[in-house]
Motif scaffolding. Structure first.
Motif, PDB file in Angstrom:
ATOM      1  N   GLN A  77       0.366  -0.963 -10.616  1.00 36.22           N
ATOM      2  CA  GLN A  77       0.128  -2.335 -10.140  1.00 36.22           C
ATOM      3  C   GLN A  77      -1.366  -2.635 -10.147  1.00 36.22           C
ATOM      4  OE1 GLN A  77       2.062  -2.296  -6.322  1.00 36.22           O
ATOM      5  NE2 GLN A  77       3.997  -3.084  -7.131  1.00 36.22           N
ATOM      6  N   ARG A  78      -2.157  -1.629  -9.829  1.00 37.28           N
ATOM      7  CA  ARG A  78      -3.609  -1.837  -9.734  1.00 37.28           C
ATOM      8  C   ARG A  78      -4.329  -1.578 -11.041  1.00 37.28           C
ATOM      9  NH1 ARG A  78      -4.767   0.604  -3.664  1.00 37.28           N
ATOM     10  NH2 ARG A  78      -3.511  -0.973  -2.614  1.00 37.28           N
ATOM     11  N   ASN A  79      -3.752  -0.725 -11.860  1.00 35.56           N
ATOM     12  CA  ASN A  79      -4.383  -0.329 -13.112  1.00 35.56           C
ATOM     13  C   ASN A  79      -3.276  -0.116 -14.148  1.00 35.56           C
ATOM     14  OD1 ASN A  79      -5.769   0.823 -15.192  1.00 35.56           O
ATOM     15  ND2 ASN A  79      -6.573   2.565 -14.020  1.00 35.56           N
ATOM     16  N   PRO A  80      -2.913  -1.174 -14.883  1.00 31.13           N
ATOM     17  CA  PRO A  80      -1.744  -1.092 -15.768  1.00 31.13           C
ATOM     18  C   PRO A  80      -1.919  -0.135 -16.944  1.00 31.13           C
ATOM     19  CG  PRO A  80      -2.416  -3.382 -15.377  1.00 31.13           C
ATOM     20  CD  PRO A  80      -3.496  -2.511 -14.833  1.00 31.13           C
TER      21      PRO A  80
ATOM     22  N   GLU B 106      -7.295   9.158 -14.551  1.00 26.71           N
ATOM     23  CA  GLU B 106      -6.988   8.206 -13.472  1.00 26.71           C
ATOM     24  C   GLU B 106      -5.587   8.461 -12.902  1.00 26.71           C
ATOM     25  OE1 GLU B 106      -9.764   4.405 -14.751  1.00 26.71           O
ATOM     26  OE2 GLU B 106      -7.855   4.719 -15.796  1.00 26.71           O
ATOM     27  N   ILE B 107      -4.643   8.843 -13.757  1.00 33.18           N
ATOM     28  CA  ILE B 107      -3.297   9.161 -13.258  1.00 33.18           C
ATOM     29  C   ILE B 107      -3.376  10.404 -12.370  1.00 33.18           C
ATOM     30  CG2 ILE B 107      -0.973   9.903 -13.898  1.00 33.18           C
ATOM     31  CD1 ILE B 107      -1.367   8.262 -16.518  1.00 33.18           C
ATOM     32  N   ARG B 108      -4.070  11.426 -12.849  1.00 33.99           N
ATOM     33  CA  ARG B 108      -4.169  12.665 -12.059  1.00 33.99           C
ATOM     34  C   ARG B 108      -4.864  12.400 -10.723  1.00 33.99           C
ATOM     35  NH1 ARG B 108      -2.712  17.219 -15.089  1.00 33.99           N
ATOM     36  NH2 ARG B 108      -2.332  16.638 -17.255  1.00 33.99           N
ATOM     37  N   HIS B 109      -5.874  11.557 -10.737  1.00 35.29           N
ATOM     38  CA  HIS B 109      -6.588  11.221  -9.494  1.00 35.29           C
ATOM     39  C   HIS B 109      -5.650  10.485  -8.526  1.00 35.29           C
ATOM     40  CE1 HIS B 109      -9.883  10.316  -6.845  1.00 35.29           C
ATOM     41  NE2 HIS B 109      -9.647   9.026  -6.941  1.00 35.29           N
ATOM     42  N   ALA B 110      -4.873   9.523  -9.069  1.00 33.62           N
ATOM     43  CA  ALA B 110      -3.983   8.728  -8.211  1.00 33.62           C
ATOM     44  C   ALA B 110      -2.880   9.588  -7.592  1.00 33.62           C
ATOM     45  CB  ALA B 110      -3.350   7.593  -9.027  1.00 33.62           C
ATOM     46  N   LEU B 111      -2.540  10.675  -8.264  1.00 34.54           N
ATOM     47  CA  LEU B 111      -1.447  11.529  -7.775  1.00 34.54           C
ATOM     48  C   LEU B 111      -1.965  12.779  -7.050  1.00 34.54           C
ATOM     49  CD1 LEU B 111       1.035  11.250 -10.798  1.00 34.54           C
ATOM     50  CD2 LEU B 111       1.055   9.977  -8.653  1.00 34.54           C
TER      51      LEU B 111
ATOM     52  N   GLU C  31       0.850  -1.204   0.000  1.00 34.56           N
ATOM     53  CA  GLU C  31       0.000   0.000   0.000  1.00 34.56           C
ATOM     54  C   GLU C  31       0.878   1.244   0.000  1.00 34.56           C
ATOM     55  OE1 GLU C  31      -3.395   0.416   0.253  1.00 34.56           O
ATOM     56  OE2 GLU C  31      -3.772  -1.750   0.200  1.00 34.56           O
ATOM     57  N   ALA C  32       0.592   2.193  -0.882  1.00 34.05           N
ATOM     58  CA  ALA C  32       1.306   3.466  -0.852  1.00 34.05           C
ATOM     59  C   ALA C  32       0.845   4.242   0.380  1.00 34.05           C
ATOM     60  CB  ALA C  32       1.021   4.263  -2.121  1.00 34.05           C
ATOM     61  N   VAL C  33       1.801   4.677   1.185  1.00 33.99           N
ATOM     62  CA  VAL C  33       1.469   5.416   2.407  1.00 33.99           C
ATOM     63  C   VAL C  33       2.393   6.625   2.529  1.00 33.99           C
ATOM     64  CG1 VAL C  33       0.675   3.374   3.670  1.00 33.99           C
ATOM     65  CG2 VAL C  33       3.053   4.082   3.863  1.00 33.99           C
TER      66      VAL C  33
END
Ligand code: FES
Ligand code: FES
Length: 154
Positions: free
Chosen positions: A116-119, A125-130, A55-57
């Motif tokens: 890893q979760r969304n190749p 989606e990238i902007r949301h993840a970051l 998990e990214a923490v």
């Protein structure tokens, strides 16, 4: 004081530390893994992001003692043992995804979890993840391109 044992970048470590030691401080000041950056210490900037048990923490929001028995991966553990960069590291180089580089380790570790979760993530989606990672140099467009480049390599 408390004894903490964990696996950090594939190596077992055991250290005695003060109970209140943050994971970010443990890595930087006890293990000398200074690739994990500290930008705020208030869980806002994401510079200290790394991966604990997959998990990214934000490591400034976790006590090292909470990582007893955990697998921790920092930016230092990402490249292969022969020095070959991880595709996301390559992507940041290819697409000029960094300027001063302060945010970069955290950006990369958040991106590792994303891919890893969304190749094959979309731009959104990238902007949301970051969202939890701030870049004071405001290099967001190239950071997104770097992650897209890494995704295209798989
Ligand atoms: Fe941890 Fe900023 S140093 S979020
Ligand atoms: Fe400077 Fe992001 S590259 S803070």
């Amino acid at each position: 004081m408390k004894k903490v044992s964990a696996e950090v970048n594939g190596k077992k470590v055991t250290k005695e530390i003060a109970d209140h030691t943050l994971l970010s401080v443990f890595l930087r000041e006890v293990l000398n893994l200074t690739g994990t950056h500290v930008g705020c210490d208030t869980s806002s900037c994401g510079a200290c992001t790394l991966i604990v048990n997959g998990e990214a923490v934000k490591s400034c929001s976790l006590l090292a003692a909470q990582c007893e028995g955990a697998e921790v991966m920092t930016i230092e553990g990402l490249a292969a043992s022969d020095g070959t960069l991880h595709p996301i590291q390559e992507g940041f180089r290819e697409k000029h995804g960094l300027q001063c580089g302060y945010c970069t380790p955290g950006m990369i570790m958040s991106s590792v979890q994303l891919l890893q979760r969304n190749p094959n993530p979309s731009d959104q989606e990238i902007r949301h993840a970051l969202e939890g990672n701030f870049c004071r140099c405001t290099g967001y467009d190239n950071i997104v391109k770097a992650v897209q480049w890494a995704a295209s390599q798989s």
